[in-house]
Design a protein around this motif. Structure first.
Motif, PDB file in Angstrom:
ATOM      1  N   VAL A 213     -43.670 -84.005-105.766  1.00  0.00           N
ATOM      2  CA  VAL A 213     -43.982 -82.651-105.307  1.00  0.00           C
ATOM      3  C   VAL A 213     -45.258 -82.640-104.463  1.00  0.00           C
ATOM      4  O   VAL A 213     -45.369 -81.890-103.492  1.00  0.00           O
ATOM      5  CB  VAL A 213     -44.112 -81.699-106.509  1.00  0.00           C
ATOM      6  N   ALA A 214     -46.215 -83.497-104.821  1.00  0.00           N
ATOM      7  CA  ALA A 214     -47.487 -83.533-104.099  1.00  0.00           C
ATOM      8  C   ALA A 214     -47.433 -84.381-102.840  1.00  0.00           C
ATOM      9  O   ALA A 214     -48.420 -84.436-102.093  1.00  0.00           O
ATOM     10  CB  ALA A 214     -48.583 -84.067-105.020  1.00  0.00           C
ATOM     11  N   ALA A 215     -46.306 -85.035-102.574  1.00  0.00           N
ATOM     12  CA  ALA A 215     -46.250 -86.016-101.497  1.00  0.00           C
ATOM     13  C   ALA A 215     -46.518 -85.413-100.127  1.00  0.00           C
ATOM     14  O   ALA A 215     -47.199 -86.007 -99.301  1.00  0.00           O
ATOM     15  CB  ALA A 215     -44.891 -86.721-101.503  1.00  0.00           C
ATOM     16  N   SER A 216     -45.984 -84.215 -99.852  1.00  0.00           N
ATOM     17  CA  SER A 216     -46.139 -83.631 -98.527  1.00  0.00           C
ATOM     18  C   SER A 216     -45.772 -82.163 -98.562  1.00  0.00           C
ATOM     19  O   SER A 216     -45.064 -81.707 -99.471  1.00  0.00           O
ATOM     20  CB  SER A 216     -45.251 -84.356 -97.505  1.00  0.00           C
ATOM     21  N   ALA A 217     -46.267 -81.419 -97.579  1.00  0.00           N
ATOM     22  CA  ALA A 217     -45.906 -80.001 -97.477  1.00  0.00           C
ATOM     23  C   ALA A 217     -44.410 -79.803 -97.289  1.00  0.00           C
ATOM     24  O   ALA A 217     -43.823 -78.926 -97.934  1.00  0.00           O
ATOM     25  CB  ALA A 217     -46.692 -79.343 -96.347  1.00  0.00           C
ATOM     26  N   PRO A 218     -43.730 -80.596 -96.428  1.00  0.00           N
ATOM     27  CA  PRO A 218     -42.273 -80.434 -96.314  1.00  0.00           C
ATOM     28  C   PRO A 218     -41.550 -80.669 -97.631  1.00  0.00           C
ATOM     29  O   PRO A 218     -40.591 -79.973 -97.955  1.00  0.00           O
ATOM     30  CB  PRO A 218     -41.874 -81.479 -95.264  1.00  0.00           C
ATOM     31  N   ALA A 219     -42.025 -81.637 -98.419  1.00  0.00           N
ATOM     32  CA  ALA A 219     -41.400 -81.888 -99.717  1.00  0.00           C
ATOM     33  C   ALA A 219     -41.571 -80.691-100.637  1.00  0.00           C
ATOM     34  O   ALA A 219     -40.630 -80.276-101.323  1.00  0.00           O
ATOM     35  CB  ALA A 219     -41.984 -83.141-100.355  1.00  0.00           C
ATOM     36  N   ARG A 220     -42.747 -80.102-100.655  1.00  0.00           N
ATOM     37  CA  ARG A 220     -42.990 -78.947-101.523  1.00  0.00           C
ATOM     38  C   ARG A 220     -42.111 -77.775-101.133  1.00  0.00           C
ATOM     39  O   ARG A 220     -41.590 -77.062-101.982  1.00  0.00           O
ATOM     40  CB  ARG A 220     -44.473 -78.555-101.483  1.00  0.00           C
ATOM     41  N   MET A 221     -41.951 -77.547 -99.835  1.00  0.00           N
ATOM     42  CA  MET A 221     -41.098 -76.434 -99.388  1.00  0.00           C
ATOM     43  C   MET A 221     -39.661 -76.659 -99.804  1.00  0.00           C
ATOM     44  O   MET A 221     -38.981 -75.753-100.285  1.00  0.00           O
ATOM     45  CB  MET A 221     -41.199 -76.277 -97.874  1.00  0.00           C
ATOM     46  N   THR A 222     -39.166 -77.881 -99.628  1.00  0.00           N
ATOM     47  CA  THR A 222     -37.787 -78.182 -99.984  1.00  0.00           C
ATOM     48  C   THR A 222     -37.571 -78.088-101.491  1.00  0.00           C
ATOM     49  O   THR A 222     -36.551 -77.554-101.949  1.00  0.00           O
ATOM     50  CB  THR A 222     -37.411 -79.580 -99.488  1.00  0.00           C
ATOM     51  N   LEU A 223     -38.519 -78.574-102.266  1.00  0.00           N
ATOM     52  CA  LEU A 223     -38.357 -78.589-103.710  1.00  0.00           C
ATOM     53  C   LEU A 223     -38.597 -77.214-104.335  1.00  0.00           C
ATOM     54  O   LEU A 223     -37.825 -76.772-105.183  1.00  0.00           O
ATOM     55  CB  LEU A 223     -39.303 -79.609-104.334  1.00  0.00           C
ATOM     56  N   LEU A 224     -39.649 -76.546-103.914  1.00  0.00           N
ATOM     57  CA  LEU A 224     -40.061 -75.316-104.577  1.00  0.00           C
ATOM     58  C   LEU A 224     -39.535 -74.065-103.897  1.00  0.00           C
ATOM     59  O   LEU A 224     -39.566 -72.991-104.507  1.00  0.00           O
ATOM     60  CB  LEU A 224     -41.585 -75.249-104.640  1.00  0.00           C
ATOM     61  N   GLY A 225     -39.070 -74.148-102.672  1.00  0.00           N
ATOM     62  CA  GLY A 225     -38.602 -72.963-101.971  1.00  0.00           C
ATOM     63  C   GLY A 225     -39.751 -72.126-101.472  1.00  0.00           C
ATOM     64  O   GLY A 225     -40.902 -72.570-101.424  1.00  0.00           O
ATOM     65  N   GLN A 226     -39.428 -70.858-101.109  1.00  0.00           N
ATOM     66  CA  GLN A 226     -40.451 -69.969-100.566  1.00  0.00           C
ATOM     67  C   GLN A 226     -41.424 -69.563-101.665  1.00  0.00           C
ATOM     68  O   GLN A 226     -41.008 -69.230-102.739  1.00  0.00           O
ATOM     69  CB  GLN A 226     -39.783 -68.730 -99.959  1.00  0.00           C
TER      70      GLN A 226
END
Length: 226
Positions: A213-226
């Motif tokens: 989850v902490a790897a990158s901003a794109p990863a956080r968006m994909t995993l956590l949604g808006q």
């Protein structure tokens, strides 16, 4: 054509036609609409090849969602990766993205997949997901056991902006969103390792989950949604 056939439409037919048109428009207005997919990045691009000292290698031996037309209809993207590191059990990662245009969408929960593959489910419980997950977000921890294999599993699902901890919660939230005119996107995130040591396994899996989850901003968006 006769003059009678070409004459004015009877008032009753006009009223009936108006009612039907109005009902059709109302049904269209109440039909759930898909929100923009907040997990639009391909799953393979969202998660890096190297995470917390683990490197992705060729993957095999995964317990996968049931194959067939239902899975083809539900899933729009499926990722499996095996992450290896010296001195540590390998971590199996599976991610599946649900089709946002399916009003009955519910990603397959791993309990069903493992049971279909001949596993029994033991020691199932919940674990709090740390920030940046919402405060009420929970993951499921469980041991899947078969004669030839023991797998320690940590997984969570996201439906829209919620992280339902049970299949019932998942269905209820999806229905509520549908009734509100929303088709929520769905995501399954599953990590697992082989072996009987559940305490060590879940310590590793929770650390790996935080690192992804902490790897990158794109990863956080994909995993956590808006």
């Amino acid at each position: 054509m006769s003059d009678a056939a070409a004459g004015p439409m009877p008032r009753r037919d006009l009223l009936l036609g108006g009612v039907l048109v109005g009902a059709s428009a109302l049904a269209f207005a109440l039909q759930p609409r898909a929100l923009p997919d907040d997990a639009s990045m391909p799953l393979g691009d969202a998660v890096p090849q190297r995470v917390a000292g683990f490197q992705a290698i060729a993957a095999k031996g995964f317990v996968l969602p049931d194959a067939g037309p239902l899975s083809d209809r539900i899933y729009v993207d499926l990722l499996t990766r095996l992450y290896a590191a010296d001195g540590s059990p390998s971590v199996m990662l599976l991610m599946a993205k649900g089709r946002v245009d399916d009003p009955g969408m519910s990603v397959h929960r791993p309990e069903r997949c493992y049971r279909s593959a001949g596993f029994s489910i033991e020691d199932k419980g919940l674990a709090r997901l740390p920030a940046p997950f919402p405060a009420d977000a929970r993951a499921v921890r469980m041991t899947a056991r078969r004669e030839d294999r023991v797998e320690q599993v940590l997984f969570w699902t996201r439906v829209g902006s919620r992280f339902p901890a049970s299949a019932l919660d998942q269905r209820l939230f999806t229905v509520r969103e549908n009734l509100a005119g929303i088709l929520p996107a769905g995501l399954l995130f599953r990590l697992s390792v082989l072996g009987d040591d559940s305490a060590a396994a879940f310590t590793l899996l929770e650390r790996f989950n935080r690192a992804v989850v902490a790897a990158s901003a794109p990863a956080r968006m994909t995993l956590l949604g808006q």
